[in-house]
Scaffold this motif. Structure first.
Motif, short mmCIF file in Angstrom:
data_model
loop_
_atom_site.label_atom_id
_atom_site.label_comp_id
_atom_site.label_asym_id
_atom_site.label_seq_id
_atom_site.Cartn_x
_atom_site.Cartn_y
_atom_site.Cartn_z
N TRP A 251 -18.45 -17.29 -66.20
CA TRP A 251 -18.86 -16.56 -65.01
C TRP A 251 -20.13 -15.75 -65.26
N GLY A 252 -20.22 -15.17 -66.46
CA GLY A 252 -21.39 -14.36 -66.78
C GLY A 252 -22.67 -15.19 -66.83
N SER A 253 -22.59 -16.37 -67.47
CA SER A 253 -23.81 -17.17 -67.59
C SER A 253 -24.18 -17.80 -66.25
N MET A 254 -23.17 -18.12 -65.41
CA MET A 254 -23.47 -18.63 -64.07
C MET A 254 -24.24 -17.59 -63.28
N LEU A 255 -23.81 -16.34 -63.44
CA LEU A 255 -24.49 -15.24 -62.76
C LEU A 255 -25.93 -15.11 -63.22
N ALA A 256 -26.12 -15.24 -64.54
CA ALA A 256 -27.47 -15.11 -65.09
C ALA A 256 -28.36 -16.22 -64.53
N GLU A 257 -27.81 -17.43 -64.40
CA GLU A 257 -28.59 -18.53 -63.82
C GLU A 257 -28.88 -18.27 -62.35
N GLY A 258 -27.85 -17.74 -61.67
CA GLY A 258 -28.00 -17.48 -60.24
C GLY A 258 -29.07 -16.46 -59.93
N THR A 270 -23.36 -15.17 -56.30
CA THR A 270 -22.32 -14.41 -55.59
C THR A 270 -20.91 -14.80 -56.00
N PHE A 271 -20.62 -16.11 -56.05
CA PHE A 271 -19.25 -16.52 -56.31
C PHE A 271 -18.73 -16.14 -57.70
N PRO A 272 -19.50 -16.38 -58.77
CA PRO A 272 -18.96 -15.94 -60.07
C PRO A 272 -18.72 -14.43 -60.11
N GLY A 273 -19.58 -13.66 -59.43
CA GLY A 273 -19.38 -12.20 -59.40
C GLY A 273 -18.10 -11.84 -58.69
N LEU A 274 -17.82 -12.54 -57.58
CA LEU A 274 -16.56 -12.29 -56.87
C LEU A 274 -15.37 -12.66 -57.74
N ALA A 275 -15.52 -13.78 -58.48
CA ALA A 275 -14.42 -14.20 -59.37
C ALA A 275 -14.14 -13.11 -60.40
N ILE A 276 -15.20 -12.54 -60.99
CA ILE A 276 -15.01 -11.46 -61.97
C ILE A 276 -14.35 -10.27 -61.29
N LEU A 277 -14.86 -9.90 -60.11
CA LEU A 277 -14.34 -8.73 -59.41
C LEU A 277 -12.84 -8.87 -59.15
N PHE A 278 -12.44 -10.00 -58.56
CA PHE A 278 -11.03 -10.16 -58.22
C PHE A 278 -10.15 -10.20 -59.45
N SER B 140 -13.71 -2.16 -61.20
CA SER B 140 -13.56 -3.59 -61.48
C SER B 140 -14.83 -4.40 -61.25
N VAL B 141 -15.82 -3.81 -60.61
CA VAL B 141 -17.00 -4.61 -60.29
C VAL B 141 -17.90 -4.71 -61.52
N ALA B 142 -18.49 -5.89 -61.70
CA ALA B 142 -19.41 -6.05 -62.82
C ALA B 142 -20.76 -5.44 -62.43
N HIS B 143 -21.28 -4.56 -63.31
CA HIS B 143 -22.55 -3.90 -63.05
C HIS B 143 -23.64 -4.87 -62.64
N PHE B 144 -23.76 -5.93 -63.45
CA PHE B 144 -24.91 -6.82 -63.25
C PHE B 144 -24.79 -7.56 -61.92
N TRP B 145 -23.55 -7.81 -61.50
CA TRP B 145 -23.37 -8.49 -60.23
C TRP B 145 -23.69 -7.55 -59.06
N GLY B 147 -25.60 -5.07 -59.14
CA GLY B 147 -27.05 -4.90 -59.16
C GLY B 147 -27.75 -6.03 -58.44
N LEU B 148 -27.35 -7.27 -58.77
CA LEU B 148 -27.98 -8.43 -58.14
C LEU B 148 -27.74 -8.44 -56.64
N MET B 149 -26.51 -8.05 -56.23
CA MET B 149 -26.20 -8.06 -54.80
C MET B 149 -27.05 -7.01 -54.06
N LEU B 150 -27.22 -5.83 -54.70
CA LEU B 150 -28.06 -4.80 -54.09
C LEU B 150 -29.49 -5.30 -53.97
N ILE B 151 -29.96 -5.94 -55.04
CA ILE B 151 -31.32 -6.49 -55.00
C ILE B 151 -31.44 -7.49 -53.85
N PHE B 152 -30.43 -8.33 -53.73
CA PHE B 152 -30.46 -9.37 -52.70
C PHE B 152 -30.47 -8.76 -51.30
N VAL B 153 -29.54 -7.82 -51.06
CA VAL B 153 -29.41 -7.28 -49.70
C VAL B 153 -30.51 -6.25 -49.39
#
Lengths: 301, 305
Positions: A251-258, A270-278, B140-145, B147-153
């Motif tokens: 999930w982390g590397s997918m995010l980095a690519e995304g 977005t999707f790998p991040g949601l997967a991590i979150l849930f 539970s939220v990943a920082h980097f994600w 961050g990317l979502m904020l950048i996107f929106v």
């Protein structure tokens, strides 16, 4: 203490009348009483299911690139969640990512939990110099920000799944050791332990079959939270390119690519991040619930 | 009190020594520096020769002490990449990291305190559920994600905020908000549970019984006493912010120590890596020390072990 919150917020009919009108099966009653934990159990159940059966469930191979199909948006034909920059199916990659997350989460817990509990047992049972030495080692370990430790180790050793697990678990043992030790210190003075000793049991036997089982509740709570932390740490390492080997879908590397496609293809990140979150939220919720139900002493942490 | 502080200081020195040993062993002893420094087509003999020049064929403990001798004087060696002393390179990045960390901590406190207090006062209500739900998300939220979502929106879709780098305070908003989620979540939960515990005490009932308004009870009686454990954790959170800033700085190209660290790790620029890791760890240890002493000062019942 059992279910105090539930009783106070919204009492179920069983709880208020004390006498159920119709006796429902035990598991239904348990689920009604503990309904706050059902979403978490559902998430974790799904994660385990996806991880175990990723090969069967996956419609495509997660590694096969298919450039003509690249960056298809979600709901495209044949790709429900779309494809990434190399035309690989998002669902397939997410499913295999679940597998990596689960392996890392559980692997790290078993290693650091195993080491920590052992250290705590020895430290608490024998006390004295061994105890002092081990606990000072723990102090040093705690002085080191754990993620910093993990990335340093990854940088020195290079990428790889087993290295990720080791790097993440190295800093985790101290909490287990401290909690186990504190428990052992009080347990070893208990009469039943004295009785076991008087009956001629060896130290090893007393430690493992008389003391250890009684220290398990808080340890399982800590372990649950560590699963969440480890999954997050693995994702962070992979995101920075310091995790599992680059080809492996995580999930982390997918995010980095995304990240490179943020402007054009939001779904890749977005999707790998949601997967991590849930996933992390489900595990954290389970941890909270266990802490509140099993071990009120840990509640304040 | 004085002797206890000295004892604690002594402990800190021991911890720092231990840390230096870890940094040395992990980074220096396991990585083949000579092979890293030489071009890819170098022969084994050439690498062997360089190893000898650098003193890497000496016993480990000799290497450690000569390295430590330099470190104590602030000499981590020259960066392989920039060919400049490593420590000043890292120190130059420090203000940016501190700015980000402190801003994130402030945001976290500004949100977490009202949230935690409201959740405790209206325990079980919709407010409580909302606050704790938010805390669970933040944890539970990943920082980097995020961050990317904020950048996107905010950055790409609506073009409200700059997406990376520094320059104005606008650049600071997204990275600081991203970094603040974890401490915000933990502080909010802690404030709630601390307040709940205090609100159940007898003297709170007395304060209410004498007809004090609920706001005054919360403000004058409860909050003050709930502060002690909260202060400790806030201090510790400041340390763990350093962990998070490594990732966040890389998402937003924020020119702090975290960004330098990851660049150096990827380029295997060991002196810079060692200097940044030891510096961050040193700050972490220092914060822990200050928090311990403050804790002791705030609550005389607490004793050092």
């Amino acid at each position: 203490m059992m279910g105090m919150d539930d009783l106070m917020t919204s009492p179920s009919p069983n709880a208020t009348t004390g006498r159920p009108l119709r006796r429902r099966p035990a598991w239904v009653r348990w689920m009604v009483r503990n309904r706050t934990i059902l979403p978490a159990l559902l998430i974790i159940g799904l994660l385990v299911f996806f991880a175990l059966f990723s090969k069967m469930l996956s419609p495509y191979d997660p590694l096969t690139t298919n450039l003509p199909e690249k960056l298809k948006p979600p709901m495209s034909e044949g790709h429900f969640l779309g494809t990434d920059g190399l035309g690989r199916d998002m669902i397939a990659r997410l499913l295999f990512g679940a597998r990596i997350s689960l392996i890392v989460g559980l692997g790290a817990v078993f290693i650091s939990g195993g080491i920590g509990v052992l250290v705590g047992l020895v430290s608490g049972y024998f006390s004295g110099k061994v105890d002092a030495l081990l606990m000072r080692l723990g102090d040093i370990q705690l002085g080191f920000p754990s993620f910093l430790m993990a990335i340093s180790i990854m940088a020195a050793w290079g990428t790889g799944l087993e290295k990720v697990i080791l790097a993440i678990s190295i800093s985790g043992w101290v909490t287990y050791a401290r909690v186990t030790r504190a428990q052992v210190l009080s347990l070893r003075e208990k009469e039943y332990v004295e009785a076991a000793r008087a009956a001629g049991n060896s130290n090893l036997r007393i430690m493992f079959s008389h003391i250890l089982p009684n220290t398990m509740a808080p340890i399982i709570v800590i372990a649950t939270f560590q699963v969440a932390l480890s999954i997050m740490a693995e994702a962070s390492l992979s995101f920075l390119g310091l995790g599992v080997t680059p080809q492996t879908p995580t999930w982390g590397s997918m995010l980095a690519e995304g990240r490179d496609y943020m402007r054009t293809a939001w779904w890749v990140a977005t999707f790998p991040g949601l997967a991590i979150l849930f996933t992390v939220m489900g595990v954290n919720m389970l941890g909270d619930w266990m802490r509140d139900h099993w071990d009120p002493r840990l509640r304040k942490r | 009190m004085g002797t206890l502080v000295i004892k604690r200081l002594f402990q800190t020195v021991l911890v720092m020594l231990g840390l230096s040993l870890i940094v040395f062993l992990v980074l220096q002893a396991t990585a083949d520096i000579a092979a890293i420094l030489m071009p890819g087509d170098a022969t084994t003999e050439e690498i062997e020769a360089l190893r000898h020049t650098l003193g890497l064929d000496r016993p480990l403990y000799v290497q450690y002490f000569s390295w430590l001798g330099g470190v104590v004087k602030g000499d981590f060696g020259n960066s392989y990449r920039y060919n400049l002393p490593a420590l000043p390179l890292v120190l130059k990045r420090m203000p940016a990291t501190l700015q980000l960390g402190v801003t994130a901590q402030l945001i976290a406190l500004l949100v977490a305190f009202p949230l935690g207090i409201l959740a405790a006062v209206y325990r079980g209500s919709i407010v409580d559920r909302f606050a704790m739900g938010l805390a669970m998300l933040g944890q539970s939220v990943a920082h980097f994600w995020l961050g990317l979502m904020l950048i996107f929106v905010l950055g790409l879709r609506f073009d409200l905020l700059p997406i990376s780098g520094t320059g104005s305070w606008l650049h600071l908003i997204m990275p600081a908000v991203t970094l603040s989620t974890r401490p915000m979540a933990r502080t909010a939960r802690l404030v709630r549970s601390g307040m709940l515990e205090i609100l159940g005490q007898d003297y709170i009932r007395t304060a209410r019984a004498k007809g004090l308004a609920e706001m005054a009870v919360v403000r004058k009686h409860a909050l003050k006493n709930a502060m002690i454990p909260i202060v400790t954790v806030i201090g510790l959170e400041l340390g763990s912010l350093l962990n998070g800033s490594v990732v966040v700085e890389n998402v937003f190209a924020w020119p702090g120590v975290g960004q330098l660290l990851v660049q150096s790790l990827k380029g295997r620029d060991l002196p810079v890596v060692q200097a940044s890791v030891l510096l961050i760890a040193g700050i972490y240890v220092f914060i822990n020390l200050v928090v311990d002493i403050l804790y002791k000062y705030l609550d005389p019942r607490v004793r050092f072990h």
